[in-house]
Scaffold this active site. Sequence first.
Site, PDB file in Angstrom:
ATOM      1  N   LYS A 262       0.829  -1.204   0.000  1.00 35.11           N
ATOM      2  CA  LYS A 262       0.000   0.000   0.000  1.00 35.11           C
ATOM      3  C   LYS A 262       0.864   1.254   0.000  1.00 35.11           C
ATOM      4  CE  LYS A 262      -1.283   2.332   3.348  1.00 35.11           C
ATOM      5  NZ  LYS A 262      -1.709   2.853   4.673  1.00 35.11           N
TER       6      LYS A 262
ATOM      7  N   ASP B 201      -6.132   1.034   0.930  1.00 30.53           N
ATOM      8  CA  ASP B 201      -6.153   1.094   2.385  1.00 30.53           C
ATOM      9  C   ASP B 201      -7.548   0.715   2.864  1.00 30.53           C
ATOM     10  OD1 ASP B 201      -7.756   3.275   1.806  1.00 30.53           O
ATOM     11  OD2 ASP B 201      -6.560   4.724   2.945  1.00 30.53           O
TER      12      ASP B 201
END
Length: 215
Positions: free
Chosen positions: A126, A144
Amino acid sequence: MKKNVLSRKERFEFALPIFEEMMPEPVSELNFSSPFQLLIAVILSAQCTDKRVNMVTPELFLRYPDAKAMAKASLEDIYELIKSISYPNNKAAHLLGAAQKIEKDFGGEVPSEIEDLMTLPGVGRKTANVVASIIYNKAVIAVDTHVFRVAHRLGLSNGKTPEKVEKDLEKYIPEKIRPKAHHWLILFGRYHCKALKPACENCNFKKICKYFLDI
């Protein structure tokens, strides 16, 4: 528009123009002035708000503006500067380790490739995608908790993992708008499609939202 008959492709065709109209020029809410500073801010933002990170980074970046400076820092000093952030012990070690590896292996420059970014301490997929998207305009989507939630509620993905959701989003979102789409989904999830109290009644996506339609 009937609530149960939309294909995933049709859902994206409905949603993307609305996001474009709502947020034509979205930007990160983290404050930074270089690729290194963005990387540090994103590492700090894990399980912490951007607002809190932005309160901490001015002094941190004043003391250690680049990888070369931070690589020479003491762990204790970094900790003192970020101790109001969640998990400060781990993150202090990650910041120091990332700065040292950037200096040692990448000539002091934040790498542009996802695989290289993920070799840095504290950088998962991420974080790597966020940096690659914002700094290097890579056609990737960072997933996320906000992106994961919005993608499922709007029926853009039913992936069980962030990686699967990432693949679904990248399959249907054109490469040229992925850097913006990354921000669309995060900001929409952060301020509108919240986990506990989403603003459903005033939402532009009610026609396709599985959460609102309870399907």
